[in-house]
Design an enzyme around this catalytic site. Sequence first.
Site, PDB file in Angstrom:
ATOM      1  N   SER A 126     -30.869 -13.895  30.182  1.00 36.32           N
ATOM      2  CA  SER A 126     -31.635 -12.644  30.106  1.00 36.32           C
ATOM      3  C   SER A 126     -32.682 -12.668  31.210  1.00 36.32           C
ATOM      4  O   SER A 126     -33.073 -13.749  31.672  1.00 36.32           O
ATOM      5  CB  SER A 126     -32.336 -12.579  28.744  1.00 36.32           C
ATOM      6  OG  SER A 126     -33.341 -11.584  28.745  1.00 36.32           O
TER       7      SER A 126
ATOM      8  N   TYR B 242     -37.792 -16.431  22.122  1.00 33.44           N
ATOM      9  CA  TYR B 242     -36.573 -15.899  22.746  1.00 33.44           C
ATOM     10  C   TYR B 242     -36.576 -16.190  24.256  1.00 33.44           C
ATOM     11  O   TYR B 242     -35.597 -16.700  24.803  1.00 33.44           O
ATOM     12  CB  TYR B 242     -36.455 -14.399  22.497  1.00 33.44           C
ATOM     13  CG  TYR B 242     -35.273 -13.766  23.200  1.00 33.44           C
ATOM     14  CD1 TYR B 242     -33.984 -13.965  22.718  1.00 33.44           C
ATOM     15  CD2 TYR B 242     -35.434 -12.991  24.349  1.00 33.44           C
ATOM     16  CE1 TYR B 242     -32.883 -13.409  23.374  1.00 33.44           C
ATOM     17  CE2 TYR B 242     -34.348 -12.426  25.001  1.00 33.44           C
ATOM     18  CZ  TYR B 242     -33.074 -12.634  24.507  1.00 33.44           C
ATOM     19  OH  TYR B 242     -31.991 -12.092  25.152  1.00 33.44           O
TER      20      TYR B 242
HETATM   21  N1  LIG Z   1     -29.585  -6.180  24.415  1.00 33.45           N
HETATM   22  C1  LIG Z   1     -30.448  -6.628  25.320  1.00 33.45           C
HETATM   23  O1  LIG Z   1     -31.440  -5.961  25.661  1.00 33.45           O
HETATM   24  C2  LIG Z   1     -30.189  -7.960  25.987  1.00 33.45           C
HETATM   25  C3  LIG Z   1     -30.791  -8.208  27.213  1.00 33.45           C
HETATM   26  C4  LIG Z   1     -30.560  -9.416  27.854  1.00 33.45           C
HETATM   27  C5  LIG Z   1     -29.733 -10.359  27.274  1.00 33.45           C
HETATM   28  N2  LIG Z   1     -29.158 -10.114  26.067  1.00 33.45           N
HETATM   29  C6  LIG Z   1     -28.298 -11.147  25.484  1.00 33.45           C
HETATM   30  O2  LIG Z   1     -26.989 -10.624  25.404  1.00 33.45           O
HETATM   31  C7  LIG Z   1     -26.283 -11.310  24.377  1.00 33.45           C
HETATM   32  C8  LIG Z   1     -25.556 -10.278  23.518  1.00 33.45           C
HETATM   33  O3  LIG Z   1     -26.520  -9.513  22.806  1.00 33.45           O
HETATM   34  P1  LIG Z   1     -26.286  -7.977  22.501  1.00 33.45           P
HETATM   35  O4  LIG Z   1     -27.274  -7.221  23.268  1.00 33.45           O
HETATM   36  O5  LIG Z   1     -24.855  -7.630  22.634  1.00 33.45           O
HETATM   37  O6  LIG Z   1     -26.767  -7.937  20.968  1.00 33.45           O
HETATM   38  P2  LIG Z   1     -25.952  -7.612  19.650  1.00 33.45           P
HETATM   39  O7  LIG Z   1     -25.285  -6.297  19.765  1.00 33.45           O
HETATM   40  O8  LIG Z   1     -26.928  -7.811  18.525  1.00 33.45           O
HETATM   41  O9  LIG Z   1     -24.840  -8.763  19.607  1.00 33.45           O
HETATM   42  C9  LIG Z   1     -25.145 -10.090  19.281  1.00 33.45           C
HETATM   43  C10 LIG Z   1     -23.860 -10.823  18.971  1.00 33.45           C
HETATM   44  O10 LIG Z   1     -24.182 -12.180  18.625  1.00 33.45           O
HETATM   45  C11 LIG Z   1     -23.470 -12.513  17.439  1.00 33.45           C
HETATM   46  N3  LIG Z   1     -24.186 -13.490  16.639  1.00 33.45           N
HETATM   47  C12 LIG Z   1     -25.461 -13.406  16.183  1.00 33.45           C
HETATM   48  N4  LIG Z   1     -25.747 -14.467  15.405  1.00 33.45           N
HETATM   49  C13 LIG Z   1     -24.618 -15.238  15.381  1.00 33.45           C
HETATM   50  C14 LIG Z   1     -24.270 -16.457  14.746  1.00 33.45           C
HETATM   51  N5  LIG Z   1     -25.160 -17.119  13.972  1.00 33.45           N
HETATM   52  N6  LIG Z   1     -23.021 -16.967  14.919  1.00 33.45           N
HETATM   53  C15 LIG Z   1     -22.124 -16.301  15.679  1.00 33.45           C
HETATM   54  N7  LIG Z   1     -22.389 -15.143  16.327  1.00 33.45           N
HETATM   55  C16 LIG Z   1     -23.619 -14.617  16.158  1.00 33.45           C
HETATM   56  C17 LIG Z   1     -23.369 -11.191  16.665  1.00 33.45           C
HETATM   57  O11 LIG Z   1     -22.260 -11.243  15.784  1.00 33.45           O
HETATM   58  P3  LIG Z   1     -22.366 -11.365  14.191  1.00 33.45           P
HETATM   59  O12 LIG Z   1     -23.638 -10.684  13.765  1.00 33.45           O
HETATM   60  O13 LIG Z   1     -21.117 -10.687  13.726  1.00 33.45           O
HETATM   61  O14 LIG Z   1     -22.364 -12.826  13.929  1.00 33.45           O
HETATM   62  C18 LIG Z   1     -23.113 -10.210  17.799  1.00 33.45           C
HETATM   63  O15 LIG Z   1     -21.742 -10.156  18.083  1.00 33.45           O
HETATM   64  C19 LIG Z   1     -27.312 -12.146  23.629  1.00 33.45           C
HETATM   65  O16 LIG Z   1     -27.227 -13.477  24.048  1.00 33.45           O
HETATM   66  C20 LIG Z   1     -28.635 -11.552  24.074  1.00 33.45           C
HETATM   67  O17 LIG Z   1     -29.669 -12.505  24.026  1.00 33.45           O
HETATM   68  C21 LIG Z   1     -29.348  -8.920  25.416  1.00 33.45           C
END
Ligand SMILES: NC(=O)c1ccc[n+]([C@@H]2O[C@H](COP(=O)([O-])OP(=O)(O)OC[C@H]3O[C@@H](n4cnc5c(N)ncnc54)[C@H](OP(=O)(O)O)[C@@H]3O)[C@@H](O)[C@H]2O)c1
Length: 255
Positions: free
Chosen positions: A134, A147
């Site tokens: 990130s 985070y």
């Molecule tokens: N959205 C942003 O602004 C942003 C910015 C920069 C980086 N990121 C990074 O991008 C990545 C994806 O995030 P996103 O934005 O797509 O958020 P999201 O829509 O909340 O997706 C998060 C994913 O992680 C999975 N997850 C969470 N806890 C888990 C666990 N204990 N075991 C297995 N899987 C788990 C969730 O699946 P389940 O709940 O089904 O387990 C979901 O598929 C993350 O690493 C996040 O830090 C996000």
Amino acid sequence: MKIAIVTGASSGLGRAFVRQLDREGGLDEIWGVARRAGRMEELAAELNTPMRALALDLVKPESIEALKDRMEEEQPDVRVLINAAGFGKFGTYADMTLPETSDMIDLNCKAAANLTAAVIPHMGRGGRVLEICSSASFQPLPGFNVYAATKAFLLHYSRALRWEVAPRGICVTAVCPGWIKTEFMKVARDTANGRTVRHYPFALRPETVASRALRDNRLGMAVTTCSLPSLVQRTASKFLPHCFIMACWEGLRRI
Ligand SMILES: NC(=O)c1ccc[n+]([C@@H]2O[C@H](COP(=O)([O-])OP(=O)(O)OC[C@H]3O[C@@H](n4cnc5c(N)ncnc54)[C@H](OP(=O)(O)O)[C@@H]3O)[C@@H](O)[C@H]2O)c1
């Protein structure tokens, strides 16, 4: 059997990566990993590439063991690994519960590093690893402290890993985007003090981030920010004192 493993495949960025890999073709299977099997089965139904929905809680070390055993059994040729499972929680150290802090560290750091180490022995030349970090990894962030620290770990881990696996012809890219329109914010706000961060400027669609990240990995880039604002943030964090960037963040997040 040529496969891709995508964690976080039930939502947001992980789901966008699965769709993009499906469109690109060339894989025999995609293995999706997350806790919500139903969501992944819905996704599988719309793909041309067969997708396995592996319902695993990656915070639990036995989940990594289960995946390791499955790879030992089936000996897949893993062409792509994308570690997108992750979450953040808004709030200061005092707002976080012990499980929130521990799970963030366990998922964003421990699971990512352990899963990567388990998968790499099943990768050959041309293998691709995308670790989803990130832009929060570029400097400390008060109110989003744990985070940002977990993502700094993953960024450093990915950069050193790139050198470790380069002789085997494997390309590692640390993906460091800014805000993305996913369920991330809903999860992040669900804390004792979810109003710590109120605005998400320049938020991108997950599809945009996924396609840019895959493109930049194919180009052999060590780090990609996937957008100009995050590139500016990355550059600023190299040249400006971090206390100055933290002061700007403190002002902006209160607006
Ligand atoms: N959205 C942003 O602004 C942003 C910015 C920069 C980086 N990121 C990074 O991008 C990545 C994806 O995030 P996103 O934005 O797509 O958020 P999201 O829509 O909340 O997706 C998060 C994913 O992680 C999975 N997850 C969470 N806890 C888990 C666990 N204990 N075991 C297995 N899987 C788990 C969730 O699946 P389940 O709940 O089904 O387990 C979901 O598929 C993350 O690493 C996040 O830090 C996000």
